[in-house]
Write an enzyme that holds these catalytic residues in place. Sequence first.
Site, PDB file in Angstrom:
ATOM      1  N   HIS A 220       0.815  -1.227   0.000  1.00  8.34           N
ATOM      2  CA  HIS A 220       0.000   0.000   0.000  1.00  8.34           C
ATOM      3  C   HIS A 220       0.843   1.270   0.000  1.00  8.34           C
ATOM      4  CE1 HIS A 220      -4.026  -1.863   0.969  1.00  8.34           C
ATOM      5  NE2 HIS A 220      -3.198  -2.884   1.129  1.00  8.34           N
TER       6      HIS A 220
ATOM      7  N   ASP B 165       3.328   9.541  -0.625  1.00 15.16           N
ATOM      8  CA  ASP B 165       2.098   8.863  -0.226  1.00 15.16           C
ATOM      9  C   ASP B 165       1.790   7.793  -1.259  1.00 15.16           C
ATOM     10  OD1 ASP B 165      -0.220   8.481   1.281  1.00 15.16           O
ATOM     11  OD2 ASP B 165      -0.682  10.615   1.371  1.00 15.16           O
TER      12      ASP B 165
HETATM   13  C1  GDG Z   1      -1.971   4.006   3.615  1.00 18.32           C
HETATM   14  C2  GDG Z   1      -1.003   4.689   2.638  1.00 18.32           C
HETATM   15  C3  GDG Z   1      -2.764   4.568   0.880  1.00 18.32           C
HETATM   16  C4  GDG Z   1      -8.437   9.665   8.658  1.00 18.32           C
HETATM   17  N1  GDG Z   1      -8.863  10.300   9.763  1.00 18.32           N
HETATM   18  C5  GDG Z   1     -10.080   9.765  10.056  1.00 18.32           C
HETATM   19  C6  GDG Z   1     -10.392   8.797   9.096  1.00 18.32           C
HETATM   20  N2  GDG Z   1      -9.375   8.761   8.264  1.00 18.32           N
HETATM   21  C7  GDG Z   1      -9.340   7.868   7.084  1.00 18.32           C
HETATM   22  C8  GDG Z   1      -9.483   8.642   5.799  1.00 18.32           C
HETATM   23  C9  GDG Z   1      -8.860   7.669   4.801  1.00 18.32           C
HETATM   24  C10 GDG Z   1      -7.824   6.947   5.657  1.00 18.32           C
HETATM   25  O1  GDG Z   1      -8.114   7.203   7.022  1.00 18.32           O
HETATM   26  C11 GDG Z   1      -6.436   7.486   5.391  1.00 18.32           C
HETATM   27  O2  GDG Z   1      -6.024   6.968   4.165  1.00 18.32           O
HETATM   28  P1  GDG Z   1      -4.842   7.616   3.324  1.00 18.32           P
HETATM   29  O3  GDG Z   1      -4.775   6.933   2.023  1.00 18.32           O
HETATM   30  O4  GDG Z   1      -5.095   9.070   3.209  1.00 18.32           O
HETATM   31  O5  GDG Z   1      -3.520   7.416   4.193  1.00 18.32           O
HETATM   32  P2  GDG Z   1      -2.818   6.249   5.098  1.00 18.32           P
HETATM   33  O6  GDG Z   1      -3.533   6.061   6.380  1.00 18.32           O
HETATM   34  O7  GDG Z   1      -1.404   6.706   5.238  1.00 18.32           O
HETATM   35  O8  GDG Z   1      -2.913   4.896   4.243  1.00 18.32           O
HETATM   36  C12 GDG Z   1      -1.780   5.490   1.625  1.00 18.32           C
HETATM   37  C13 GDG Z   1      -3.602   3.772   1.859  1.00 18.32           C
HETATM   38  O9  GDG Z   1      -2.775   3.091   2.811  1.00 18.32           O
HETATM   39  C14 GDG Z   1      -4.443   2.722   1.125  1.00 18.32           C
HETATM   40  O10 GDG Z   1      -3.670   1.883   0.335  1.00 18.32           O
HETATM   41  O11 GDG Z   1      -3.621   5.380   0.111  1.00 18.32           O
HETATM   42  O12 GDG Z   1      -0.899   6.074   0.690  1.00 18.32           O
HETATM   43  O13 GDG Z   1      -0.088   5.532   3.345  1.00 18.32           O
HETATM   44  O14 GDG Z   1      -9.799   6.726   4.379  1.00 18.32           O
HETATM   45  O15 GDG Z   1     -10.840   8.913   5.565  1.00 18.32           O
HETATM   46  N3  GDG Z   1     -11.542   8.109   9.068  1.00 18.32           N
HETATM   47  C15 GDG Z   1     -12.432   8.356  10.055  1.00 18.32           C
HETATM   48  N4  GDG Z   1     -12.181   9.279  11.028  1.00 18.32           N
HETATM   49  C16 GDG Z   1     -11.036  10.009  11.063  1.00 18.32           C
HETATM   50  O16 GDG Z   1     -10.843  10.850  11.956  1.00 18.32           O
HETATM   51  N5  GDG Z   1     -13.591   7.698  10.055  1.00 18.32           N
END
Ligand code: GDG
Length: 522
Positions: free
Chosen positions: A184, A415
Amino acid sequence: MTGGVPDLTEKAQGNGPDSAWGVGDCGFVVAASRLPVDQVDGPEGQVEWRPSPGGLVSALEPIMRDADGVWIGWSGAAGDPPQPFDVAGMHLVGVGLSADEVRDYYEGFCNATLWPLYHDVIAPPEFHRPWWEAYVRVNRRFAQAAAQQAAIGATVWVHDYQLQLVPGMLREQRSDVRIGMFTHIPFPGYEIFAQLPWRRQIIEGLLGADLLGFQRHGDAANFLRACRRTARLATRGSLVRVPATMSGDARTAVAAQRQAADVSGTGRDVRVGTFPISIDSAAFEKIASRETVRARAKEIRHALGNPRVVLLGIDRLDYTKGILHRLNAYGELLSEGRLTPAEAVLVLVASPSRERVEHYRVLRDEVEVTVGRINGEHAELGNAPIHYLHQTYPREEMAALYLAADVMLVTSLRDGMNLVAKEYVACRRDETGALVLSEFTGAADELGSALLVNPHDIEGLKDAIIRAATISPGEAKRRMRSMRRRVREHDVGHWAETFLDALEQAPAPAVLTESTGQLSGS
Ligand code: GDG
């Protein structure tokens, strides 16, 4: 295969189980570092499990149900694992981590070695032998749990950097299973990867899979290069053709670019492909269209003083997300008078993350000092330019925030994908709003109509913020429409389907004709 569900009737040809770890009866096994559930207290204080919201769970839930699949993962708490249990039609099997392993494997090797290394050493990675030993031990436990669940000829899908040794360990025990591995996060360039004292073991571990999936072409290319360089360093190793690259997305019609490299001596073909992950777009759109959520978005704007422009950042509080770069750009715009607190407000949601890891504690302090400084310099009574929220919200509140924001700021320094960018787009049903998106995210490959930025270029970032804050409705609509089309058509179900289709098309698992041919001498 079509529809993403593995053909579970298929059995490996002539491969008896050769596992000292045993054989299970499950045709589809997912191994991910965490179980897809959160522990909550029941009404009488008893432990209860609730599905944790997330794209991976929503993508795999229907597949798991159809295939009667098992999900293997850690519960998130130190100690013995819970007994196997079912949640939302999914069979869950816990893997236990001792308190020392939480420290050495999870906080140590995963989050203070691999995470910074794979994100281009934004923070310096630490290399400690006891951490590596814990990583090997925990990976072996996951591999063993997968072997014990997987039926002969089963499909096993392993996820992410926490489990890179699992494919190789599982393959040694079970030549009959089909193994997919999806990473990921980014895979770094070789000059960075080569710092890892255990680089050879990681490559060998990954090459136990039949199909390796990455977010971006660059990640797949970096991995292939690491394979070639590792092979060159090996003092022995028989001829193998690995890996072949392919595109996971047939619709983008990127021709399968086959490459041959003498890498591991395993006598097996390994394929490498690009499969950009996505979100459950329809679910987000549905939440965003609820009357309650729309009313909440209005309420949020009202609470912010109904400014002309609401800017929003939502991230885990992580140094890869470029939160300080975003704050510095916004602070300078206020200092220069290009934005005023009366017209623009920044809502900064930084959800708590990895709080026991030193770099995260330092980052939290830096962010909070910076927010305090900017607010101190520019706030008027009852009118602060930054609303900083170090909290976690339910999905409905997230959707309301996305609806309330005129400008979404995604400024990651590195990212794998960035799902927040896609969630913002999915929620903007009326095609308004502007997305400022770092070119160092996987999402930038797909969302070319965003205002793309290099977050290190603070002047460029400031200009992009102003451009987004003053965008004409026509231009916003054109850009948002094209991004929405992409996110709608390429949702997380599409991602899972294309990966599992490609895994099914990979050469059938074969009895190893020679020794597992460990690479030697890197
Ligand atoms: C890794 C990779 C890749 C965040 N705060 C809250 C919340 N979130 C959710 C967001 C989003 C998820 O968490 C974060 O996803 P991201 O993709 O932005 O980042 P990572 O956590 O670093 O994820 C990344 C991912 O894996 C998938 O392969 O895209 O590059 O680093 O869904 O909405 N959700 C809730 N409350 C929060 O306060 N419910």
